[in-house]
Design an enzyme around this catalytic site. Structure first.
Site, PDB file in Angstrom:
ATOM      1  N   CYS A  10       0.836  -1.210   0.000  1.00 36.89           N
ATOM      2  CA  CYS A  10       0.000   0.000   0.000  1.00 36.89           C
ATOM      3  C   CYS A  10       0.873   1.264   0.000  1.00 36.89           C
ATOM      4  O   CYS A  10       1.646   1.480   0.940  1.00 36.89           O
ATOM      5  CB  CYS A  10      -0.910  -0.038   1.225  1.00 36.89           C
ATOM      6  SG  CYS A  10      -1.696   1.529   1.619  1.00 36.89           S
ATOM      7  N   LYS A  37      -8.612  -8.683   4.753  1.00 39.55           N
ATOM      8  CA  LYS A  37      -8.374  -7.852   5.941  1.00 39.55           C
ATOM      9  C   LYS A  37      -9.084  -8.412   7.162  1.00 39.55           C
ATOM     10  O   LYS A  37     -10.239  -8.844   7.061  1.00 39.55           O
ATOM     11  CB  LYS A  37      -8.884  -6.425   5.690  1.00 39.55           C
ATOM     12  CG  LYS A  37      -8.111  -5.681   4.627  1.00 39.55           C
ATOM     13  CD  LYS A  37      -8.761  -4.328   4.363  1.00 39.55           C
ATOM     14  CE  LYS A  37      -8.349  -3.786   3.010  1.00 39.55           C
ATOM     15  NZ  LYS A  37      -9.300  -2.843   2.479  1.00 39.55           N
ATOM     16  N   VAL A  50      -6.196   0.702   5.310  1.00 35.47           N
ATOM     17  CA  VAL A  50      -4.962   0.977   6.050  1.00 35.47           C
ATOM     18  C   VAL A  50      -4.268   2.123   5.310  1.00 35.47           C
ATOM     19  O   VAL A  50      -4.573   2.363   4.145  1.00 35.47           O
ATOM     20  CB  VAL A  50      -4.051  -0.282   6.108  1.00 35.47           C
ATOM     21  CG1 VAL A  50      -4.665  -1.320   7.014  1.00 35.47           C
ATOM     22  CG2 VAL A  50      -3.778  -0.866   4.728  1.00 35.47           C
ATOM     23  N   GLU A  62      -5.832   7.619   7.622  1.00 37.66           N
ATOM     24  CA  GLU A  62      -5.465   8.598   6.587  1.00 37.66           C
ATOM     25  C   GLU A  62      -4.009   9.014   6.797  1.00 37.66           C
ATOM     26  O   GLU A  62      -3.634   9.583   7.812  1.00 37.66           O
ATOM     27  CB  GLU A  62      -6.391   9.818   6.609  1.00 37.66           C
ATOM     28  CG  GLU A  62      -6.560  10.482   5.249  1.00 37.66           C
ATOM     29  CD  GLU A  62      -5.318  11.226   4.753  1.00 37.66           C
ATOM     30  OE1 GLU A  62      -4.919  11.025   3.601  1.00 37.66           O
ATOM     31  OE2 GLU A  62      -4.727  11.991   5.525  1.00 37.66           O
ATOM     32  N   SER A  63      -3.192   8.672   5.808  1.00 38.13           N
ATOM     33  CA  SER A  63      -1.730   8.760   5.979  1.00 38.13           C
ATOM     34  C   SER A  63      -1.229  10.152   6.354  1.00 38.13           C
ATOM     35  O   SER A  63      -0.361  10.281   7.221  1.00 38.13           O
ATOM     36  CB  SER A  63      -1.020   8.263   4.722  1.00 38.13           C
ATOM     37  OG  SER A  63      -1.372   9.038   3.594  1.00 38.13           O
TER      38      SER A  63
END
Length: 203
Positions: A10, A37, A50, A62-63
């Site tokens: 990801c 998942k 993720v 949320e990165s």
């Protein structure tokens, strides 16, 4: 201790892994199979995606939000600008990256959509055009904001790493951008943050 639930392929999880390794702190990474998942992922994140960061009773997803939190909790080395004006500009850049680049990454990651080849070609063209526009910045700049590695470099790095994987070829005028990418890829934290699945994406 912080726990990061991370997808091994990801690009958004890769951003968070990179920040954790840049900070050199104690953390745990739990690899998640994106195609199977565990149920608790949708309990922690209603969108079922993720990366997810858990620290005691705090759960974040949320990165960019996760990375800003890590940066504020562990300010060395600082990845967001200290000056409020520059920080606001950096946030705007991050927003633009999502709208202009990573929206296409979402399309390329989705291989099951009906008629996806046409959508993929359009996405590749969108990324190619935007990156080519960005390239001149790196004739003078070492990194996105100048001499210092920042959250903007963290945000774009997973896409630059996957260009070949996504079958995106850039022209010669993007050479400054590719040299910039190599500067990021040679960072010890970048190398440490790569998963085995990501390592084979780029030969």
């Amino acid at each position: 201790m912080m726990v990061l639930y991370s997808g091994t392929t990801c690009p958004f999880s890769q951003r968070c892994r990179l920040v954790l390794f840049e900070k050199g702190m104690d953390f745990e990474i739990r690899d998640i199979d994106l195609f199977n998942k565990p149920e608790d992922i949708s309990v922690m994140n209603p969108y079922g995606q993720v990366p997810i960061l858990v620290e005691r009773d705090l759960v974040l997803y949320e990165s960019n939000i996760i990375n800003e939190y890590i940066d504020e909790r562990f300010p060395h080395p600082q990845l967001m600008p200290a000056d409020p004006v520059m920080r606001a500009r950096a946030r705007l850049f991050l927003f633009n990256f999502e709208k202009e680049l990573f929206i296409h990454v979402g399309t390329l990651e989705n291989v099951t959509a009906k008629g996806h080849e046409k959508a993929h070609e359009k996405a590749r063209a969108g990324i190619r055009d935007r990156l080519t526009q960005l390239a001149p910045v790196f004739v003078k700049n070492k990194f996105m904001l100048g001499d210092d590695f920042s959250m903007l470099d963290v945000a774009i790095a997973p896409l630059l790493w996957r260009l070949g994987h996504y079958s995106i070829e850039l022209g010669k005028n993007a050479a400054p951008l590719m040299k910039y990418a190599e500067r990021i890829f040679s960072r010890p934290a970048y190398i440490e943050a790569l998963t085995p699945s990501e390592k084979v994406m780029r030969r």
